[in-house]
Design a protein around this motif. Structure first.
Motif, mmCIF file in Angstrom:
data_model
loop_
_atom_site.group_PDB
_atom_site.id
_atom_site.type_symbol
_atom_site.label_atom_id
_atom_site.label_comp_id
_atom_site.label_asym_id
_atom_site.label_seq_id
_atom_site.Cartn_x
_atom_site.Cartn_y
_atom_site.Cartn_z
ATOM 1 N N GLN A 146 57.161 27.964 51.647
ATOM 2 C CA GLN A 146 57.372 26.673 50.997
ATOM 3 C C GLN A 146 56.065 25.975 50.657
ATOM 4 O OE1 GLN A 146 59.880 24.965 54.106
ATOM 5 N NE2 GLN A 146 61.506 24.875 52.576
ATOM 6 N N GLN A 147 55.042 26.200 51.484
ATOM 7 C CA GLN A 147 53.793 25.465 51.294
ATOM 8 C C GLN A 147 52.614 26.279 51.792
ATOM 9 O OE1 GLN A 147 53.503 21.928 53.690
ATOM 10 N NE2 GLN A 147 52.175 20.920 52.236
ATOM 11 N N LEU A 196 43.791 28.675 56.824
ATOM 12 C CA LEU A 196 44.836 28.704 55.815
ATOM 13 C C LEU A 196 46.168 28.711 56.545
ATOM 14 C CD1 LEU A 196 45.532 29.088 52.768
ATOM 15 C CD2 LEU A 196 45.555 31.530 53.232
ATOM 16 N N THR A 197 47.026 27.748 56.238
ATOM 17 C CA THR A 197 48.318 27.658 56.916
ATOM 18 C C THR A 197 49.445 27.894 55.928
ATOM 19 O OG1 THR A 197 47.390 26.059 58.469
ATOM 20 C CG2 THR A 197 49.784 26.210 58.365
ATOM 21 N N LEU A 198 50.286 28.865 56.238
ATOM 22 C CA LEU A 198 51.490 29.134 55.455
ATOM 23 C C LEU A 198 52.656 28.474 56.174
ATOM 24 C CD1 LEU A 198 50.972 32.940 54.755
ATOM 25 C CD2 LEU A 198 50.334 31.012 53.296
ATOM 26 N N LEU A 227 59.038 33.344 59.409
ATOM 27 C CA LEU A 227 57.703 33.880 59.642
ATOM 28 C C LEU A 227 57.650 34.413 61.069
ATOM 29 C CD1 LEU A 227 55.671 31.032 57.908
ATOM 30 C CD2 LEU A 227 56.491 33.182 56.940
ATOM 31 N N GLU A 228 57.947 35.685 61.206
ATOM 32 C CA GLU A 228 58.064 36.329 62.511
ATOM 33 C C GLU A 228 56.703 36.699 63.080
ATOM 34 O OE1 GLU A 228 60.476 39.678 61.516
ATOM 35 O OE2 GLU A 228 62.173 38.440 60.923
ATOM 36 N N ALA A 229 56.688 37.119 64.332
ATOM 37 C CA ALA A 229 55.447 37.494 65.015
ATOM 38 C C ALA A 229 54.767 38.678 64.326
ATOM 39 C CB ALA A 229 55.732 37.821 66.474
ATOM 40 N N ASP A 230 55.545 39.571 63.754
ATOM 41 C CA ASP A 230 54.970 40.762 63.121
ATOM 42 C C ASP A 230 54.874 40.627 61.595
ATOM 43 O OD1 ASP A 230 57.684 40.779 62.692
ATOM 44 O OD2 ASP A 230 57.914 42.931 62.991
ATOM 45 N N THR A 231 54.787 39.387 61.110
ATOM 46 C CA THR A 231 54.704 39.139 59.671
ATOM 47 C C THR A 231 53.458 39.788 59.082
ATOM 48 O OG1 THR A 231 55.894 37.049 59.881
ATOM 49 C CG2 THR A 231 54.531 37.324 57.919
ATOM 50 N N LYS A 232 53.639 40.494 57.987
ATOM 51 C CA LYS A 232 52.526 41.141 57.283
ATOM 52 C C LYS A 232 52.153 40.271 56.077
ATOM 53 C CE LYS A 232 51.319 45.427 54.935
ATOM 54 N NZ LYS A 232 51.795 46.734 54.485
ATOM 55 N N ASN A 245 57.922 28.616 66.177
ATOM 56 C CA ASN A 245 59.288 28.449 65.698
ATOM 57 C C ASN A 245 59.575 29.247 64.424
ATOM 58 O OD1 ASN A 245 57.822 27.029 63.839
ATOM 59 N ND2 ASN A 245 58.700 25.040 64.297
ATOM 60 N N GLY A 246 58.646 30.104 64.007
ATOM 61 C CA GLY A 246 58.858 30.915 62.818
ATOM 62 C C GLY A 246 58.714 30.153 61.522
ATOM 63 N N ARG A 247 58.139 28.938 61.577
ATOM 64 C CA ARG A 247 58.013 28.123 60.368
ATOM 65 C C ARG A 247 56.576 27.897 59.934
ATOM 66 N NH1 ARG A 247 61.584 23.338 59.579
ATOM 67 N NH2 ARG A 247 60.748 23.772 57.549
ATOM 68 N N GLU A 248 55.609 28.337 60.752
ATOM 69 C CA GLU A 248 54.203 28.112 60.419
ATOM 70 C C GLU A 248 53.379 29.317 60.829
ATOM 71 O OE1 GLU A 248 52.623 23.996 60.649
ATOM 72 O OE2 GLU A 248 51.291 24.893 62.128
ATOM 73 N N LEU A 249 52.477 29.712 59.943
ATOM 74 C CA LEU A 249 51.626 30.862 60.202
ATOM 75 C C LEU A 249 50.183 30.497 59.853
ATOM 76 C CD1 LEU A 249 51.511 33.859 61.010
ATOM 77 C CD2 LEU A 249 51.920 34.420 58.621
ATOM 78 N N PRO A 250 49.341 30.186 60.873
ATOM 79 C CA PRO A 250 47.947 29.855 60.601
ATOM 80 C C PRO A 250 47.082 31.117 60.542
ATOM 81 C CG PRO A 250 48.439 29.434 62.894
ATOM 82 C CD PRO A 250 49.712 29.941 62.257
ATOM 83 N N LEU A 251 46.138 31.116 59.603
ATOM 84 C CA LEU A 251 45.250 32.254 59.399
ATOM 85 C C LEU A 251 43.821 31.753 59.221
ATOM 86 C CD1 LEU A 251 47.439 33.803 56.587
ATOM 87 C CD2 LEU A 251 47.310 34.684 58.909
#
Length: 124
Positions: free
Chosen positions: A23-24, A38-40, A45-50, A68-74
Motif C-alpha cells: 500500500q505504501q 526503506l519501509t514497505l 508481508l510474511e517472515a519469508d517475504t522475498k 503483524n505482517g503489515r510492515e517490512l523495514p529494509l
C-alpha cells in the motif's frame, strides 16, 4: 473418502490465502550513494517475504518493530553510480506476488515539502 476431504480442504485453504499487497513505500525515493531505511507497508508481508526489485543497491532486511505482517523495514544502500530513474519494487510470499510500487533514485537528497496551512494566505 477421508483422504479426498483432506486433499480438498488443503486445496481450499491455499486457494483462499490472500496474496500480499503493498500500500505504501517510505520514503518514495533516495539519493544515489546514500543509505536509508526503506519501509514497505501493506498486507501479507510474511517472515519469508522475498523482495523483487531492480533498485541499484543492496537491500538488508531489518527486524520490524511490530510483527503483524503489515510492515517490512529494509536497509537500502543505493549504489554511488546508480542511474537516476524510477524503479519497481514488489514482494513475493508463499501466497503470491504483490502489486508494484515505484521508488525513485536521483542525484540530489530527497526532502518532503510542507503544505501551507492556508493556501489562500499570501505572504508579503
Amino acid at each position: 473418502m477421508i483422504r479426498n476431504l483432506l486433499a480438498l480442504s488443503c486445496l481450499t485453504s491455499v486457494a483462499f490465502a490472500a496474496e500480499p499487497a503493498l500500500q505504501q513505500i517510505h520514503p518514495h525515493g533516495g539519493q544515489r550513494g546514500a543509505a536509508l531505511t526503506l519501509t514497505l507497508r501493506g498486507y501479507g508481508l510474511e517472515a519469508d517475504t522475498k523482495i523483487l526489485t531492480s533498485i541499484p543497491g543492496a537491500l538488508t532486511r531489518l527486524t520490524p518493530e511490530k510483527k503483524n505482517g503489515r510492515e517490512l523495514p529494509l536497509l537500502l544502500e543505493l549504489a554511488p553510480d546508480a542511474a537516476a530513474g524510477v524503479y519497481p519494487i514488489r514482494v513475493e510470499t508463499t501466497s503470491g506476488i504483490s502489486n508494484t510500487l515505484l521508488f525513485s533514485v536521483g542525484p540530489f537528497p530527497e526532502s518532503l515539502e510542507d503544505e501551507a496551512e492556508n493556501p489562500t494566505e499570501q505572504h508579503l
